[in-house]
Design a protein around this motif. Sequence first.
Motif, PDB file in Angstrom:
ATOM      1  N   ASN A  76       0.831  -1.207   0.000  1.00 52.48           N
ATOM      2  CA  ASN A  76       0.000   0.000   0.000  1.00 52.48           C
ATOM      3  C   ASN A  76       0.863   1.254   0.000  1.00 52.48           C
ATOM      4  O   ASN A  76       0.574   2.221  -0.709  1.00 52.48           O
ATOM      5  CB  ASN A  76      -0.947   0.011   1.192  1.00 52.48           C
ATOM      6  CG  ASN A  76      -2.038  -1.027   1.086  1.00 52.48           C
ATOM      7  OD1 ASN A  76      -2.346  -1.515   0.003  1.00 52.48           O
ATOM      8  ND2 ASN A  76      -2.628  -1.388   2.214  1.00 52.48           N
ATOM      9  N   TYR A  77       1.918   1.253   0.800  1.00 53.84           N
ATOM     10  CA  TYR A  77       2.822   2.400   0.865  1.00 53.84           C
ATOM     11  C   TYR A  77       3.447   2.665  -0.507  1.00 53.84           C
ATOM     12  O   TYR A  77       3.511   3.807  -0.957  1.00 53.84           O
ATOM     13  CB  TYR A  77       3.918   2.141   1.908  1.00 53.84           C
ATOM     14  CG  TYR A  77       5.015   3.166   1.876  1.00 53.84           C
ATOM     15  CD1 TYR A  77       4.841   4.410   2.468  1.00 53.84           C
ATOM     16  CD2 TYR A  77       6.234   2.886   1.259  1.00 53.84           C
ATOM     17  CE1 TYR A  77       5.839   5.359   2.430  1.00 53.84           C
ATOM     18  CE2 TYR A  77       7.233   3.825   1.220  1.00 53.84           C
ATOM     19  CZ  TYR A  77       7.040   5.068   1.808  1.00 53.84           C
ATOM     20  OH  TYR A  77       8.043   5.998   1.764  1.00 53.84           O
ATOM     21  N   THR A  78       3.881   1.607  -1.168  1.00 58.56           N
ATOM     22  CA  THR A  78       4.503   1.755  -2.488  1.00 58.56           C
ATOM     23  C   THR A  78       3.502   2.326  -3.487  1.00 58.56           C
ATOM     24  O   THR A  78       3.850   3.208  -4.289  1.00 58.56           O
ATOM     25  CB  THR A  78       5.035   0.389  -2.974  1.00 58.56           C
ATOM     26  OG1 THR A  78       5.963  -0.100  -2.009  1.00 58.56           O
ATOM     27  CG2 THR A  78       5.714   0.505  -4.316  1.00 58.56           C
ATOM     28  N   GLU A  79       2.257   1.858  -3.442  1.00 55.95           N
ATOM     29  CA  GLU A  79       1.231   2.372  -4.352  1.00 55.95           C
ATOM     30  C   GLU A  79       0.947   3.850  -4.084  1.00 55.95           C
ATOM     31  O   GLU A  79       0.850   4.652  -5.018  1.00 55.95           O
ATOM     32  CB  GLU A  79      -0.055   1.545  -4.215  1.00 55.95           C
ATOM     33  CG  GLU A  79       0.073   0.139  -4.770  1.00 55.95           C
ATOM     34  CD  GLU A  79      -1.138  -0.730  -4.439  1.00 55.95           C
ATOM     35  OE1 GLU A  79      -2.139  -0.220  -3.871  1.00 55.95           O
ATOM     36  OE2 GLU A  79      -1.089  -1.937  -4.754  1.00 55.95           O
ATOM     37  N   VAL A  80       0.814   4.223  -2.812  1.00 54.00           N
ATOM     38  CA  VAL A  80       0.549   5.616  -2.458  1.00 54.00           C
ATOM     39  C   VAL A  80       1.740   6.493  -2.847  1.00 54.00           C
ATOM     40  O   VAL A  80       1.557   7.596  -3.383  1.00 54.00           O
ATOM     41  CB  VAL A  80       0.228   5.745  -0.949  1.00 54.00           C
ATOM     42  CG1 VAL A  80       0.240   7.187  -0.492  1.00 54.00           C
ATOM     43  CG2 VAL A  80      -1.114   5.095  -0.639  1.00 54.00           C
ATOM     44  N   GLU A  81       2.932   6.004  -2.607  1.00 54.79           N
ATOM     45  CA  GLU A  81       4.137   6.756  -2.975  1.00 54.79           C
ATOM     46  C   GLU A  81       4.180   6.979  -4.484  1.00 54.79           C
ATOM     47  O   GLU A  81       4.497   8.080  -4.949  1.00 54.79           O
ATOM     48  CB  GLU A  81       5.380   5.998  -2.508  1.00 54.79           C
ATOM     49  CG  GLU A  81       6.672   6.737  -2.747  1.00 54.79           C
ATOM     50  CD  GLU A  81       7.867   5.940  -2.263  1.00 54.79           C
ATOM     51  OE1 GLU A  81       8.808   6.575  -1.753  1.00 54.79           O
ATOM     52  OE2 GLU A  81       7.865   4.702  -2.398  1.00 54.79           O
ATOM     53  N   SER A  82       3.819   5.971  -5.239  1.00 53.81           N
ATOM     54  CA  SER A  82       3.796   6.083  -6.698  1.00 53.81           C
ATOM     55  C   SER A  82       2.763   7.120  -7.136  1.00 53.81           C
ATOM     56  O   SER A  82       3.040   7.976  -7.993  1.00 53.81           O
ATOM     57  CB  SER A  82       3.493   4.720  -7.311  1.00 53.81           C
ATOM     58  OG  SER A  82       3.388   4.822  -8.705  1.00 53.81           O
ATOM     59  N   ARG A  83       1.557   7.055  -6.555  1.00 59.45           N
ATOM     60  CA  ARG A  83       0.514   8.043  -6.895  1.00 59.45           C
ATOM     61  C   ARG A  83       0.951   9.456  -6.519  1.00 59.45           C
ATOM     62  O   ARG A  83       0.696  10.404  -7.257  1.00 59.45           O
ATOM     63  CB  ARG A  83      -0.797   7.688  -6.202  1.00 59.45           C
ATOM     64  CG  ARG A  83      -1.558   6.596  -6.934  1.00 59.45           C
ATOM     65  CD  ARG A  83      -2.920   6.368  -6.319  1.00 59.45           C
ATOM     66  NE  ARG A  83      -2.776   5.192  -5.467  1.00 59.45           N
ATOM     67  CZ  ARG A  83      -3.481   4.923  -4.391  1.00 59.45           C
ATOM     68  NH1 ARG A  83      -4.414   5.740  -3.994  1.00 59.45           N
ATOM     69  NH2 ARG A  83      -3.269   3.838  -3.697  1.00 59.45           N
ATOM     70  N   ASN A  84       1.599   9.597  -5.362  1.00 55.51           N
ATOM     71  CA  ASN A  84       2.091  10.921  -4.947  1.00 55.51           C
ATOM     72  C   ASN A  84       3.127  11.454  -5.927  1.00 55.51           C
ATOM     73  O   ASN A  84       3.136  12.652  -6.232  1.00 55.51           O
ATOM     74  CB  ASN A  84       2.677  10.863  -3.536  1.00 55.51           C
ATOM     75  CG  ASN A  84       1.621  10.880  -2.464  1.00 55.51           C
ATOM     76  OD1 ASN A  84       0.468  11.212  -2.718  1.00 55.51           O
ATOM     77  ND2 ASN A  84       2.008  10.503  -1.260  1.00 55.51           N
ATOM     78  N   ASN A  85       4.003  10.592  -6.415  1.00 54.33           N
ATOM     79  CA  ASN A  85       5.003  11.035  -7.391  1.00 54.33           C
ATOM     80  C   ASN A  85       4.340  11.512  -8.680  1.00 54.33           C
ATOM     81  O   ASN A  85       4.762  12.502  -9.273  1.00 54.33           O
ATOM     82  CB  ASN A  85       6.008   9.919  -7.672  1.00 54.33           C
ATOM     83  CG  ASN A  85       6.988   9.737  -6.530  1.00 54.33           C
ATOM     84  OD1 ASN A  85       7.214  10.637  -5.732  1.00 54.33           O
ATOM     85  ND2 ASN A  85       7.556   8.548  -6.424  1.00 54.33           N
ATOM     86  N   VAL A  86       3.274  10.807  -9.104  1.00 55.61           N
ATOM     87  CA  VAL A  86       2.536  11.229 -10.303  1.00 55.61           C
ATOM     88  C   VAL A  86       1.903  12.589 -10.057  1.00 55.61           C
ATOM     89  O   VAL A  86       1.981  13.499 -10.906  1.00 55.61           O
ATOM     90  CB  VAL A  86       1.465  10.176 -10.688  1.00 55.61           C
ATOM     91  CG1 VAL A  86       0.508  10.714 -11.737  1.00 55.61           C
ATOM     92  CG2 VAL A  86       2.134   8.892 -11.170  1.00 55.61           C
TER      93      VAL A  86
END
Length: 146
Positions: A76-86
């Motif tokens: 979940n953290y990796t997914e949220v981090e990815s969305r935040n980078n986008v």
Amino acid sequence: MASPNKRTISDSGSDVGHVNVGMDERKRKRMESNRISAQRSRLRKQKQVEELLGQVTQLQKANRELTVSINVTMQNYTEVESRNNVLRAQVIELTDHLRSLNSVLEIAEEVSGLALYIPEIPEPLMKWQVPVPVQSILANVDLSQY
């Protein structure tokens, strides 16, 4: 002549036999008591071992559940981090686009001589920088070894 208070050799021999029988009986009772005590001790130890094995099973189950939970949380953290980078990249792109449009408005204002409303770029948007990929410092650890 022998006095009545003293025992003769034959009397003491029979007492020794009687004492030996008494000693054998006490020894037998002591051995039986020790045997029973040892059995109780073995049963207590067996019960303690069974309880410890039960605790081991419970702790292993809890460990597996925590490992699964950690892995899900990391995913979940990796997914949220990815969305935040986008989203950060989109903010930077839109801010650049807004700057560009404001430049066009400034040029149009100069050329036409008309006073045009040129919105200011909000301060927080001015502070955005190119996102740097953040690497997670957490490692995927196999906790079952602990």
